[in-house]
Write an enzyme that holds these catalytic residues in place. Structure first.
Site, mmCIF file in Angstrom:
data_model
loop_
_atom_site.group_PDB
_atom_site.id
_atom_site.type_symbol
_atom_site.label_atom_id
_atom_site.label_comp_id
_atom_site.label_asym_id
_atom_site.label_seq_id
_atom_site.Cartn_x
_atom_site.Cartn_y
_atom_site.Cartn_z
ATOM 1 N N ARG A 60 -0.789 -8.645 13.023
ATOM 2 C CA ARG A 60 -1.362 -7.590 12.142
ATOM 3 C C ARG A 60 -2.175 -8.213 11.205
ATOM 4 O O ARG A 60 -3.303 -7.607 10.570
ATOM 5 C CB ARG A 60 -0.328 -6.400 11.831
ATOM 6 C CG ARG A 60 0.371 -5.540 12.743
ATOM 7 C CD ARG A 60 1.817 -5.096 12.538
ATOM 8 N NE ARG A 60 1.576 -4.438 11.236
ATOM 9 C CZ ARG A 60 2.944 -4.171 10.582
ATOM 10 N NH1 ARG A 60 3.897 -4.602 11.014
ATOM 11 N NH2 ARG A 60 2.902 -3.116 9.300
ATOM 12 N N ARG A 115 10.717 -0.095 11.081
ATOM 13 C CA ARG A 115 9.626 0.013 12.143
ATOM 14 C C ARG A 115 9.826 -1.110 13.123
ATOM 15 O O ARG A 115 10.197 -2.054 13.075
ATOM 16 C CB ARG A 115 8.412 -0.144 11.120
ATOM 17 C CG ARG A 115 7.984 1.111 10.439
ATOM 18 C CD ARG A 115 6.727 0.861 9.532
ATOM 19 N NE ARG A 115 5.848 0.183 10.231
ATOM 20 C CZ ARG A 115 4.531 -0.160 9.697
ATOM 21 N NH1 ARG A 115 4.346 0.297 8.556
ATOM 22 N NH2 ARG A 115 3.709 -0.736 10.329
ATOM 23 N N ARG A 138 11.541 -5.594 5.891
ATOM 24 C CA ARG A 138 11.619 -4.341 5.150
ATOM 25 C C ARG A 138 12.350 -3.083 5.985
ATOM 26 O O ARG A 138 12.188 -3.035 7.146
ATOM 27 C CB ARG A 138 10.289 -3.925 4.616
ATOM 28 C CG ARG A 138 9.411 -3.585 5.702
ATOM 29 C CD ARG A 138 7.911 -3.271 5.002
ATOM 30 N NE ARG A 138 6.859 -3.115 6.032
ATOM 31 C CZ ARG A 138 5.754 -2.788 5.828
ATOM 32 N NH1 ARG A 138 5.075 -3.313 4.687
ATOM 33 N NH2 ARG A 138 4.712 -2.519 6.877
ATOM 34 N N LYS A 198 0.817 -1.117 0.050
ATOM 35 C CA LYS A 198 -0.054 0.020 -0.113
ATOM 36 C C LYS A 198 0.992 1.132 0.021
ATOM 37 O O LYS A 198 0.749 2.196 -0.779
ATOM 38 C CB LYS A 198 -0.850 0.047 1.284
ATOM 39 C CG LYS A 198 -1.695 -1.133 1.202
ATOM 40 C CD LYS A 198 -2.845 -1.020 2.397
ATOM 41 C CE LYS A 198 -2.223 -1.050 3.863
ATOM 42 N NZ LYS A 198 -1.592 -2.300 4.221
ATOM 43 N N ARG A 222 -10.061 0.969 8.813
ATOM 44 C CA ARG A 222 -9.465 -0.488 9.142
ATOM 45 C C ARG A 222 -10.781 -1.182 9.757
ATOM 46 O O ARG A 222 -10.612 -2.286 10.072
ATOM 47 C CB ARG A 222 -8.408 -0.397 10.124
ATOM 48 C CG ARG A 222 -6.961 -0.739 9.404
ATOM 49 C CD ARG A 222 -5.729 -0.577 10.485
ATOM 50 N NE ARG A 222 -4.902 -1.222 10.211
ATOM 51 C CZ ARG A 222 -3.614 -0.610 9.531
ATOM 52 N NH1 ARG A 222 -3.816 0.719 9.097
ATOM 53 N NH2 ARG A 222 -2.498 -1.384 9.485
HETATM 54 P P1 AMP Z 1 0.475 0.544 9.255
HETATM 55 O O1 AMP Z 1 1.565 1.702 9.066
HETATM 56 O O2 AMP Z 1 -1.053 0.903 8.221
HETATM 57 O O3 AMP Z 1 0.956 -0.626 9.086
HETATM 58 O O4 AMP Z 1 0.039 0.849 10.869
HETATM 59 C C1 AMP Z 1 0.995 0.403 11.751
HETATM 60 C C2 AMP Z 1 -0.162 0.084 13.228
HETATM 61 O O5 AMP Z 1 -0.674 1.533 13.285
HETATM 62 C C3 AMP Z 1 -0.968 -0.760 12.728
HETATM 63 O O6 AMP Z 1 -0.781 -2.155 13.250
HETATM 64 C C4 AMP Z 1 -1.876 -0.252 14.037
HETATM 65 O O7 AMP Z 1 -1.588 -0.640 15.222
HETATM 66 C C5 AMP Z 1 -1.939 1.433 13.731
HETATM 67 N N1 AMP Z 1 -2.887 1.896 12.889
HETATM 68 C C6 AMP Z 1 -2.676 2.343 11.569
HETATM 69 N N2 AMP Z 1 -3.922 2.782 11.040
HETATM 70 C C7 AMP Z 1 -4.773 2.292 11.989
HETATM 71 C C8 AMP Z 1 -6.218 2.698 11.739
HETATM 72 N N3 AMP Z 1 -6.787 3.121 10.959
HETATM 73 N N4 AMP Z 1 -6.991 2.038 12.813
HETATM 74 C C9 AMP Z 1 -6.505 1.512 13.860
HETATM 75 N N5 AMP Z 1 -4.807 1.351 14.102
HETATM 76 C C10 AMP Z 1 -4.400 1.944 13.155
#
Ligand code: AMP
Length: 225
Positions: free
Chosen positions: A179, A168, A134, A20, A95
């Site tokens: 996740r 990260r 990554r 993404k 989400r």
């Molecule tokens: P990402 O960078 O999209 O993989 O998000 C990393 C982490 O941030 C996720 O595993 C969640 O813990 C949190 N997170 C990101 N976006 C959301 C969302 N829309 N709702 C809830 N938690 C989120």
């Protein structure tokens, strides 16, 4: 693109590792849209030590979902910034069904709507390996991978010649598994939700980055026409 239209709202759906972020950056460049990653916004809040960041940190480390209230507040603030006037690519949001409904309310108040949702279809098993290896250039954000994509010159970013790289905290096999589970339980049902609204496109995201980008851009051109 027609003049005076409301800013485009594009959503990218897909599990962690689907690409993404990579594809959102390419769409930004191709169409002048702005990528809004709730993960990035939350990581910035954690780094800044805000109240929201403190509350989010533990949940993020465990691979769970941060509360809708926190995520919505952060996203709403960012959507009000003037650079989003041409349109946004929502990466990692919504989400949950609750977030999807809340997004509709926010968009309604400004005469906008969800124009297109692209579901990036991938197999589960390779996602853990993709996520666990990554890392990114600390200066420009270009993505790399221990196994699949190293810089041409070791330790030097291909794009900006930066020499500082970061990983990260949640990009490890254990958290990636949690996740993925959260994605299937809470986010995947949104595919059906947006399909029902007639705005869903699906893209085979197991293909190479350039082919996926082609398919995504074709889909976006259709909605911008
Ligand atoms: P990402 O960078 O999209 O993989 O998000 C990393 C982490 O941030 C996720 O595993 C969640 O813990 C949190 N997170 C990101 N976006 C959301 C969302 N829309 N709702 C809830 N938690 C989120």
């Amino acid at each position: 693109m027609a003049e005076n239209r409301a800013p485009l709202v594009l959503i990218l759906l897909g599990p962690p590792g689907a690409g993404k972020g990579t594809q959102a950056r390419m769409l930004e460049e191709a169409f002048g849209l702005v990528q809004l990653s709730t993960g990035d916004l939350l990581r910035a809040a954690v780094a800044a030590g805000t109240d929201a960041g403190k509350q989010a940190q533990t949940v993020m480390q465990a691979g769970g979902l941060v509360s809708d209230d926190i995520v919505l507040a952060i996203l709403k603030d960012r959507m009000a910034d003037p650079d989003t006037s041409r349109g946004v690519i929502l990466d990692g949001f919504p989400r949950t069904a609750g977030q999807a409904e809340a997004l509709d309310v926010v968009l309604d108040s400004t005469g906008q709507r969800v124009n297109s949702v692209i579901s990036m279809e991938v197999e589960d098993a390779p996602m853990i390996a993709r996520v666990a290896g990554r890392y990114t250039c600390a200066a420009c954000g270009e993505g790399y991978h221990d196994e699949f994509k190293q810089p041409a010159k070791a330790g030097v970013c291909d794009k900006c010649n930066g020499t500082d790289f970061k990983r990260r905290a949640d990009d490890n096999a254990e958290t990636a598994g949690a996740r993925l589970t959260a994605y299937h339980a809470q986010t995947a049902p949104l595919i059906t939700y947006y399909k029902g609204r007639g705005v869903l496109e699906t893209v085979d995201a197991m293909a190479d980055i350039a082919s996926v980008a082609d398919a995504m851009q074709t889909a976006v051109k259709r909605v911008m026409a």
